[in-house]
Motif scaffolding. Structure first.
Motif, PDB file in Angstrom:
ATOM      1  N   THR A  85      49.090  -6.493  19.178  1.00 28.28           N
ATOM      2  CA  THR A  85      49.947  -7.619  18.784  1.00 28.28           C
ATOM      3  C   THR A  85      49.129  -8.888  18.608  1.00 28.28           C
ATOM      4  N   PHE A  86      48.243  -9.164  19.584  1.00 27.28           N
ATOM      5  CA  PHE A  86      47.401 -10.365  19.500  1.00 27.28           C
ATOM      6  C   PHE A  86      46.475 -10.311  18.290  1.00 27.28           C
ATOM      7  N   LEU A  87      45.930  -9.140  18.013  1.00 28.46           N
ATOM      8  CA  LEU A  87      45.004  -8.985  16.892  1.00 28.46           C
ATOM      9  C   LEU A  87      45.715  -9.175  15.547  1.00 28.46           C
ATOM     10  N   LYS A  88      46.918  -8.654  15.440  1.00 25.44           N
ATOM     11  CA  LYS A  88      47.683  -8.821  14.192  1.00 25.44           C
ATOM     12  C   LYS A  88      48.089 -10.272  13.980  1.00 25.44           C
ATOM     13  N   GLU A  89      48.365 -10.978  15.078  1.00 20.95           N
ATOM     14  CA  GLU A  89      48.710 -12.393  14.976  1.00 20.95           C
ATOM     15  C   GLU A  89      47.498 -13.222  14.553  1.00 20.95           C
ATOM     16  N   THR A  90      46.322 -12.828  15.027  1.00 17.10           N
ATOM     17  CA  THR A  90      45.096 -13.586  14.744  1.00 17.10           C
ATOM     18  C   THR A  90      44.527 -13.246  13.373  1.00 17.10           C
ATOM     19  N   TYR A  91      44.575 -11.950  13.018  1.00 19.29           N
ATOM     20  CA  TYR A  91      43.998 -11.487  11.754  1.00 19.29           C
ATOM     21  C   TYR A  91      45.086 -10.861  10.875  1.00 19.29           C
ATOM     22  N   PRO A  92      45.532 -11.549   9.841  1.00 21.67           N
ATOM     23  CA  PRO A  92      46.551 -10.970   8.951  1.00 21.67           C
ATOM     24  C   PRO A  92      46.113  -9.664   8.307  1.00 21.67           C
ATOM     25  N   GLU A  93      44.789  -9.501   8.138  1.00 21.45           N
ATOM     26  CA  GLU A  93      44.282  -8.298   7.452  1.00 21.45           C
ATOM     27  C   GLU A  93      44.048  -7.128   8.410  1.00 21.45           C
ATOM     28  N   TYR A  94      44.229  -7.354   9.714  1.00 23.86           N
ATOM     29  CA  TYR A  94      43.884  -6.325  10.708  1.00 23.86           C
ATOM     30  C   TYR A  94      44.621  -5.016  10.463  1.00 23.86           C
ATOM     31  N   GLU A  95      45.931  -5.088  10.252  1.00 26.74           N
ATOM     32  CA  GLU A  95      46.731  -3.874  10.077  1.00 26.74           C
ATOM     33  C   GLU A  95      46.355  -3.142   8.795  1.00 26.74           C
ATOM     34  N   LEU A  96      45.894  -3.861   7.795  1.00 26.93           N
ATOM     35  CA  LEU A  96      45.578  -3.250   6.494  1.00 26.93           C
ATOM     36  C   LEU A  96      44.294  -2.436   6.532  1.00 26.93           C
ATOM     37  N   VAL A  97      43.345  -2.824   7.388  1.00 29.09           N
ATOM     38  CA  VAL A  97      42.035  -2.171   7.373  1.00 29.09           C
ATOM     39  C   VAL A  97      41.841  -1.223   8.557  1.00 29.09           C
ATOM     40  N   ASN A  98      42.874  -1.069   9.399  1.00 28.14           N
ATOM     41  CA  ASN A  98      42.776  -0.169  10.540  1.00 28.14           C
ATOM     42  C   ASN A  98      43.757   0.982  10.405  1.00 28.14           C
TER      43      ASN A  98
ATOM     44  N   LYS B   6      34.436   0.896  22.338  1.00 26.87           N
ATOM     45  CA  LYS B   6      33.322   1.479  21.574  1.00 26.87           C
ATOM     46  C   LYS B   6      33.759   2.748  20.846  1.00 26.87           C
ATOM     47  N   LYS B   7      34.586   3.534  21.514  1.00 26.45           N
ATOM     48  CA  LYS B   7      35.109   4.747  20.900  1.00 26.45           C
ATOM     49  C   LYS B   7      35.966   4.411  19.681  1.00 26.45           C
ATOM     50  N   ASN B   8      36.785   3.377  19.813  1.00 25.84           N
ATOM     51  CA  ASN B   8      37.624   2.933  18.702  1.00 25.84           C
ATOM     52  C   ASN B   8      36.782   2.382  17.559  1.00 25.84           C
ATOM     53  N   HIS B   9      35.693   1.689  17.908  1.00 26.12           N
ATOM     54  CA  HIS B   9      34.806   1.141  16.887  1.00 26.12           C
ATOM     55  C   HIS B   9      34.140   2.251  16.075  1.00 26.12           C
ATOM     56  N   ARG B  10      33.726   3.304  16.757  1.00 23.96           N
ATOM     57  CA  ARG B  10      33.125   4.445  16.040  1.00 23.96           C
ATOM     58  C   ARG B  10      34.138   5.085  15.096  1.00 23.96           C
ATOM     59  N   LYS B  11      35.404   5.048  15.475  1.00 26.71           N
ATOM     60  CA  LYS B  11      36.454   5.649  14.661  1.00 26.71           C
ATOM     61  C   LYS B  11      36.759   4.825  13.412  1.00 26.71           C
ATOM     62  N   THR B  12      36.843   3.495  13.573  1.00 29.18           N
ATOM     63  CA  THR B  12      37.216   2.627  12.448  1.00 29.18           C
ATOM     64  C   THR B  12      36.019   2.081  11.685  1.00 29.18           C
ATOM     65  N   GLY B  13      34.865   1.982  12.376  1.00 30.17           N
ATOM     66  CA  GLY B  13      33.677   1.433  11.734  1.00 30.17           C
ATOM     67  C   GLY B  13      33.683  -0.086  11.646  1.00 30.17           C
ATOM     68  N   LYS B  14      34.643  -0.750  12.308  1.00 29.98           N
ATOM     69  CA  LYS B  14      34.746  -2.206  12.226  1.00 29.98           C
ATOM     70  C   LYS B  14      34.887  -2.812  13.614  1.00 29.98           C
ATOM     71  N   LYS B  15      34.160  -3.918  13.806  1.00 24.45           N
ATOM     72  CA  LYS B  15      34.250  -4.682  15.054  1.00 24.45           C
ATOM     73  C   LYS B  15      35.017  -5.975  14.802  1.00 24.45           C
ATOM     74  N   TRP B  16      35.884  -6.319  15.770  1.00 29.48           N
ATOM     75  CA  TRP B  16      36.630  -7.571  15.709  1.00 29.48           C
ATOM     76  C   TRP B  16      36.271  -8.385  16.935  1.00 29.48           C
ATOM     77  N   LEU B  17      35.923  -9.652  16.724  1.00 37.54           N
ATOM     78  CA  LEU B  17      35.421 -10.459  17.827  1.00 37.54           C
ATOM     79  C   LEU B  17      36.447 -10.611  18.951  1.00 37.54           C
ATOM     80  N   LEU B  18      37.695 -10.921  18.627  1.00 31.59           N
ATOM     81  CA  LEU B  18      38.711 -11.073  19.668  1.00 31.59           C
ATOM     82  C   LEU B  18      38.911  -9.770  20.435  1.00 31.59           C
ATOM     83  N   LYS B  19      38.804  -8.657  19.730  1.00 29.66           N
ATOM     84  CA  LYS B  19      38.946  -7.357  20.387  1.00 29.66           C
ATOM     85  C   LYS B  19      37.807  -7.110  21.368  1.00 29.66           C
TER      86      LYS B  19
END
Length: 230
Positions: free
Chosen positions: A217-230, A144-157
């Motif tokens: 690592t798992f999130l980057k493998e699942t979402y190619p755009e993850y690293e770009l928007v975080n 939740k703390k990380n979500h407040r920081k980035t403003g984005k939720k990821w389902l796998l996360k």
């Protein structure tokens, strides 16, 4: 005719308005809607953006995006379960199986020694359960703390940091603890309980420590755009 950046942003807002809170699902739906709207414009260039969006949204039926969300949740929950199972299997292969069997042996002899003292045995199971839920609470708070920081939720996360299906597994040690009495159990029964206890402890370690530390690592493998928007 292509959608503008402003219209793409409107599509993101539209998905949020229809209760899609996860950014990965929003992106999938936005891509789908954008392609469908552009296809409509090829057939009828006079359609407005709002009209084309309304036509496309109707195709999702009375429940809107809910079916898409549920299917994606089921897919990623299955992926998460596979990750846990894959890690658990490593503890039953060389060289880790040596430590696993040693741990089972230690628990077996401890249970055999203290089986008459029901309170000590039951507290072992209680500690396992309490530590699991404390760990889940801590991971959820961290997410939740990380979500407040980035403003984005990821389902796998969300699944990794507290919403995995393994929470129900902790009902097993509670049931075992409640049914233990100060009797002399045969070695096979004690061995089975020891094995189950180690399995649950390993599952707890995997769910609370191992997979969360590898989450990026798992999130980057699942979402190619993850690293770009975080």
């Amino acid at each position: 005719m292509k959608l503008t950046a402003e219209q793409i942003e409107k599509l993101y807002a539209f998905t949020r308005q229809h209760y899609v809170e996860y950014y990965d699902l929003q992106t999938e739906l936005v891509d789908h809607l954008a392609n469908a709207i552009e296809a409509q414009w090829e057939q009828n260039p006079k359609l407005s953006f709002e009209e084309a969006l309304r036509i496309e949204f109707k195709k999702f039926g009375v429940f809107g995006f809910m079916d898409v969300v549920e299917k994606r949740q089921a897919t990623l929950q299955k992926k998460y379960n596979q990750l846990v199972w894959k890690e658990l299997k490593t503890f039953f292969r060389l060289p880790k199986i040596i430590g696993t069997l040693a741990a089972v042996g230690i628990i077996f002899y401890a249970l055999k020694l203290f089986q008459q003292d029901v309170f000590i045995v039951q507290m072992t199971f209680v500690v396992l359960v309490v530590s699991f839920f404390v760990g889940i609470f801590w991971l959820s708070r961290k997410n939740k703390k990380n979500h407040r920081k980035t403003g984005k939720k990821w389902l796998l996360k969300e699944i990794i940091f507290g919403y995995g299906s393994f929470t129900g597994l902790m009902n097993l040690p509670i049931q075992i603890a409640l049914h233990i009495k100060g009797d002399n159990y045969n070695d096979w029964a004690l061995l089975l309980v020891s094995f189950l206890l180690i399995i649950m402890a390993l599952a707890e370690y995997i769910v609370l420590v191992l997979i969360p530390t590898r989450a990026e690592t798992f999130l980057k493998e699942t979402y190619p755009e993850y690293e770009l928007v975080n």
